[in-house]
Design an enzyme around this catalytic site. Structure first.
Site, mmCIF file in Angstrom:
data_model
loop_
_atom_site.group_PDB
_atom_site.id
_atom_site.type_symbol
_atom_site.label_atom_id
_atom_site.label_comp_id
_atom_site.label_asym_id
_atom_site.label_seq_id
_atom_site.Cartn_x
_atom_site.Cartn_y
_atom_site.Cartn_z
ATOM 1 N N LYS A 90 0.870 -1.188 0.000
ATOM 2 C CA LYS A 90 0.000 0.000 0.000
ATOM 3 C C LYS A 90 0.894 1.221 0.000
ATOM 4 C CE LYS A 90 -3.872 2.167 0.216
ATOM 5 N NZ LYS A 90 -3.429 2.867 -1.024
ATOM 6 N N GLN A 111 7.238 3.899 3.955
ATOM 7 C CA GLN A 111 5.832 3.487 3.980
ATOM 8 C C GLN A 111 5.629 2.209 4.807
ATOM 9 O OE1 GLN A 111 3.849 5.547 1.528
ATOM 10 N NE2 GLN A 111 2.202 4.990 2.910
ATOM 11 N N LYS A 114 5.388 3.404 8.445
ATOM 12 C CA LYS A 114 4.221 4.282 8.585
ATOM 13 C C LYS A 114 2.955 3.432 8.614
ATOM 14 C CE LYS A 114 4.030 7.571 5.543
ATOM 15 N NZ LYS A 114 3.703 8.462 4.392
ATOM 16 N N LYS A 126 5.417 1.736 -3.103
ATOM 17 C CA LYS A 126 5.354 3.100 -3.665
ATOM 18 C C LYS A 126 5.630 3.012 -5.149
ATOM 19 C CE LYS A 126 4.730 7.360 -2.238
ATOM 20 N NZ LYS A 126 4.031 7.862 -1.034
ATOM 21 N N GLY A 165 -2.659 8.322 -4.289
ATOM 22 C CA GLY A 165 -2.004 9.542 -4.762
ATOM 23 C C GLY A 165 -0.762 9.903 -3.970
ATOM 24 N N ASP A 166 -0.022 10.839 -4.501
ATOM 25 C CA ASP A 166 1.127 11.471 -3.834
ATOM 26 C C ASP A 166 1.377 12.739 -4.651
ATOM 27 O OD1 ASP A 166 3.362 10.696 -1.654
ATOM 28 O OD2 ASP A 166 4.395 11.694 -3.294
ATOM 29 N N THR A 209 -4.732 13.503 5.142
ATOM 30 C CA THR A 209 -3.321 13.656 5.527
ATOM 31 C C THR A 209 -3.120 14.958 6.298
ATOM 32 O OG1 THR A 209 -2.761 12.473 3.500
ATOM 33 C CG2 THR A 209 -0.949 13.498 4.703
ATOM 34 N N ASN A 240 -2.233 19.032 -1.703
ATOM 35 C CA ASN A 240 -3.245 18.325 -0.925
ATOM 36 C C ASN A 240 -2.956 18.361 0.574
ATOM 37 O OD1 ASN A 240 -3.857 15.329 0.313
ATOM 38 N ND2 ASN A 240 -5.580 16.156 -0.837
ATOM 39 N N SER A 376 -6.867 5.715 3.662
ATOM 40 C CA SER A 376 -6.893 4.836 2.486
ATOM 41 C C SER A 376 -7.279 3.414 2.897
ATOM 42 C CB SER A 376 -5.518 4.794 1.809
ATOM 43 O OG SER A 376 -5.327 5.912 0.973
HETATM 44 P P1 NDP Z 1 0.720 17.829 -4.204
HETATM 45 O O1 NDP Z 1 1.226 17.478 -5.531
HETATM 46 O O2 NDP Z 1 -0.728 17.992 -3.974
HETATM 47 O O3 NDP Z 1 1.423 19.149 -3.654
HETATM 48 C C1 NDP Z 1 2.807 19.238 -3.531
HETATM 49 C C2 NDP Z 1 3.163 20.645 -3.109
HETATM 50 O O4 NDP Z 1 4.556 20.724 -2.835
HETATM 51 C C3 NDP Z 1 2.910 21.661 -4.216
HETATM 52 O O5 NDP Z 1 2.632 22.895 -3.633
HETATM 53 C C4 NDP Z 1 4.240 21.676 -4.937
HETATM 54 O O6 NDP Z 1 4.465 22.865 -5.664
HETATM 55 C C5 NDP Z 1 5.216 21.553 -3.804
HETATM 56 N N1 NDP Z 1 6.417 20.851 -4.266
HETATM 57 C C6 NDP Z 1 6.494 19.616 -4.783
HETATM 58 N N2 NDP Z 1 7.737 19.309 -5.145
HETATM 59 C C7 NDP Z 1 8.464 20.394 -4.862
HETATM 60 C C8 NDP Z 1 9.820 20.685 -5.002
HETATM 61 N N3 NDP Z 1 10.695 19.808 -5.530
HETATM 62 N N4 NDP Z 1 10.246 21.902 -4.592
HETATM 63 C C9 NDP Z 1 9.374 22.787 -4.058
HETATM 64 N N5 NDP Z 1 8.051 22.549 -3.908
HETATM 65 C C10 NDP Z 1 7.615 21.382 -4.295
HETATM 66 O O7 NDP Z 1 1.321 16.676 -3.224
HETATM 67 P P2 NDP Z 1 0.850 16.290 -1.754
HETATM 68 O O8 NDP Z 1 0.375 17.476 -1.015
HETATM 69 O O9 NDP Z 1 -0.003 15.103 -1.869
HETATM 70 O O10 NDP Z 1 2.238 15.794 -1.138
HETATM 71 C C11 NDP Z 1 3.103 16.657 -0.419
HETATM 72 C C12 NDP Z 1 4.019 15.813 0.450
HETATM 73 O O11 NDP Z 1 3.240 15.032 1.374
HETATM 74 C C13 NDP Z 1 4.895 14.801 -0.284
HETATM 75 O O12 NDP Z 1 6.113 14.656 0.395
HETATM 76 C C14 NDP Z 1 4.091 13.510 -0.161
HETATM 77 O O13 NDP Z 1 4.922 12.382 -0.284
HETATM 78 C C15 NDP Z 1 3.555 13.653 1.246
HETATM 79 N N6 NDP Z 1 2.387 12.863 1.590
HETATM 80 C C16 NDP Z 1 1.243 12.908 0.856
HETATM 81 C C17 NDP Z 1 0.143 12.175 1.236
HETATM 82 C C18 NDP Z 1 -1.153 12.249 0.512
HETATM 83 O O14 NDP Z 1 -2.113 11.618 0.961
HETATM 84 N N7 NDP Z 1 -1.270 13.007 -0.584
HETATM 85 C C19 NDP Z 1 0.190 11.286 2.399
HETATM 86 C C20 NDP Z 1 1.417 11.371 3.153
HETATM 87 C C21 NDP Z 1 2.457 12.122 2.734
HETATM 88 P P3 NDP Z 1 4.214 22.869 -7.262
HETATM 89 O O15 NDP Z 1 2.749 22.680 -7.444
HETATM 90 O O16 NDP Z 1 4.723 24.177 -7.720
HETATM 91 O O17 NDP Z 1 5.008 21.711 -7.793
HETATM 92 O O1 2IT Z 2 2.979 8.935 1.555
HETATM 93 C C1 2IT Z 2 1.838 8.475 1.743
HETATM 94 O O2 2IT Z 2 1.524 7.912 2.792
HETATM 95 C C2 2IT Z 2 0.858 8.647 0.671
HETATM 96 N N1 2IT Z 2 1.147 9.262 -0.340
HETATM 97 C C3 2IT Z 2 -0.521 8.047 0.811
HETATM 98 C C4 2IT Z 2 -0.508 6.584 0.485
HETATM 99 C C5 2IT Z 2 -1.855 5.913 0.417
HETATM 100 O O3 2IT Z 2 -1.852 4.728 0.051
HETATM 101 O O4 2IT Z 2 -2.871 6.520 0.732
#
Ligand code: NDP
Ligand code: 2IT
Length: 444
Positions: A90, A111, A114, A126, A165-166, A209, A240, A376
């Site tokens: 997952k 992961q 976590k 992943k 997603g991520d 998240t 997100n 999830s």
């Molecule tokens: P999104 O794609 O929705 O948003 C990512 C954000 O971070 C955007 O604002 C993006 O800016 C910025 N960003 C991404 N890469 C870079 C970079 N290299 N330098 C600067 N800014 C950057 O992703 P999420 O919000 O889903 O994910 C954010 C973090 O949280 C990640 O580390 C992800 O692994 C983690 N995460 C996500 C989960 C989920 O359920 N979605 C769960 C647990 C962890 P821009 O749009 O300009 O690229």
């Molecule tokens: O980093 C993370 O935990 C995620 N992007 C969410 C993974 C999931 O299966 O919901």
């Protein structure tokens, strides 16, 4: 050489040029050392750590697709099925130009622990691609997703591997991926999470998240005698995780002063306007330069800088290694109380150590952002029983899971003489369940 040092050296030698993976393994091994030392002979004999750091399976594939000009583009797809000791693989899919095996393996490795911390039966995996959704039309994104799934479908399934997603993969992408999976296999099953509400998604998964991060922080502060209401916070990211962390933080009475994207950052002294942020990012898929149009009192700056703003809490919610030693020094100089990680591995190792040494409460990603994957897993449960729970039911379960995580990591840290070191507590508590399952299942 100790078993831990021995395994780390082997990981670096076997996986050259993958610094993010080395970093995640190093951070983990350093903090679980007391548990390993206690069982060194037993674990060495069955090569437990060598198996834990070697993915069960790594898949890499070609993803050809046609852009709007009729030109064929070729990207690379990845899925790393890291560990299935406690449940089906997952973990999310990341679409970002920086993606390669080193990134996917660090994320897959994190992961495992976590997912263990959530208390739910999910293993670690992943995947993703070096495809960049930014600036692409909906049709181009669909063409890419369909091609990606045309290879991925044979490796996943509701009881084997369930992606989500991520970065760069949200509701739109999950919809296209799901449609293609169903079309190829003829199966209407919970093979992906983060689905839309009309086709098997769970209420509160979008928020999970970010909300989870704030529930985690609230409880962590509570056991440290601190009330989050009335405090200030700085957030990085505008995706997100960041959006829903800001929303929940403000609901609980915090004022969030910043957010950022990959081109710049916003400082809003009156507190970030979440409605405006959602419109800019979720509806218009635009840049943060737009924010000033909604909030004339705010400032927009090119580049990075959110950690220079004085606040009680810092929530990195963008990407790996976005908070470095200099940032940590600035935060400490500004009197920060806590850093809780919404993104995966956003704090560099030297920055983490600096924060801990200077008495900053540190909430590590694999505990603090576990609310996404936990929800999830709740989506998977709802799909299995073909029922949908209300928002309130899912949100209450999410909150309870985050509260449990805080108490479990606190207890694990104390048990091994590391009271207050929640990074150690998270790694130890996450590891123990996985290690126990691996020890019981023989040499696989
Ligand atoms: P999104 O794609 O929705 O948003 C990512 C954000 O971070 C955007 O604002 C993006 O800016 C910025 N960003 C991404 N890469 C870079 C970079 N290299 N330098 C600067 N800014 C950057 O992703 P999420 O919000 O889903 O994910 C954010 C973090 O949280 C990640 O580390 C992800 O692994 C983690 N995460 C996500 C989960 C989920 O359920 N979605 C769960 C647990 C962890 P821009 O749009 O300009 O690229
Ligand atoms: O980093 C993370 O935990 C995620 N992007 C969410 C993974 C999931 O299966 O919901």
């Amino acid at each position: 050489m100790s078993y831990v040092d021995d395994v780390y050296a082997k990981v670096v030698a076997k996986n050259p040029a993958e610094p993010e993976f080395h970093q995640a393994v190093k951070e983990f091994l350093e903090t679980v050392r007391p548990v390993i030392d206690k069982h060194e002979e037993e674990y060495r004999k069955v090569a437990l750590l060598e198996r834990l750091t070697e993915p069960e399976r790594q898949i890499r594939f070609r993803v050809p697709w046609v852009d709007d000009k009729g030109q064929v583009q070729v990207n690379t797809g990845y899925r790393v099925q890291f560990n299935s000791a406690i449940g089906p693989y997952k973990g999310g899919l990341r679409f970002h130009p920086s993606v390669y095996f080193g990134i996917i393996k660090f994320l897959g490795f994190e992961q495992i622990f976590k997912n263990s911390l959530t208390g739910l039966p999910i293993g670690g995996g992943k995947g993703g691609s070096d495809f960049d959704p930014k600036g692409k039309s909906d049709r181009e994104v669909m063409a890419f997703c369909q091609s990606f799934m045309t290879e991925l479908y044979r490796h996943i399934g509701k009881d084997t591997d369930v992606p989500a997603g991520d970065i760069g993969v949200g509701g739109r992408e999950i919809g296209f991926l799901y449609g293609q999976y169903k079309r190829i296999t003829g199966l209407y099953e919970g093979v992906l999470t983060g689905k839309g509400l009309s086709y098997g998604g769970s209420l509160a998964r979008t928020e999970a998240t970010g909300y989870g991060l704030i529930y985690f922080t609230q409880e962590l502060m509570k056991i440290n005698g601190i009330d989050v209401a009335g405090k200030t916070a700085v957030v990085s990211g505008a995706g997100n995780v960041a959006i829903y962390a800001i929303q929940k933080a403000q609901e609980l009475g915090m004022k969030v002063l910043t957010c950022s994207d990959s081109t710049g950052w916003v400082y809003d002294p009156d507190g970030i306007d979440v409605k405006a942020l959602k419109e800019i990012k979720e509806v218009n898929r635009a840049r943060l330069t737009e924010y000033k149009k909604y909030r004339p009192n705010s400032e927009y700056h090119e580049g990075r800088g959110v950690w220079t703003i004085k606040a009680d809490f810092a929530f990195p919610c963008a990407t790996q290694n976005e908070l470095n030693l200099d940032d940590a020094k600035t935060l400490v100089a500004n009197g920060v109380t806590a850093v809780c990680e919404g993104a995966n591995m956003p704090t560099t190792l030297d920055a983490t150590n600096y924060l801990k040494e200077h008495g900053v409460i540190f909430g590590p990603a694999k505990a603090a952002n576990a609310g996404g994957v936990a929800t999830s897993a709740l989506e998977m449960s709802q799909n299995s029983e073909r029922l949908s729970w209300t928002f309130e039911e899912v949100d209450a379960k999410l909150k309870q899971i985050m509260i449990n995580i805080v108490h479990n990591i606190d207890a694990a840290a104390k048990e091994y003489g590391k009271a207050g070191d929640y990074a150690a507590g998270a790694n130890i508590a996450g590891f123990k369940k996985v290690a126990d399952a691996m020890m019981s299942q023989g040499i696989v």
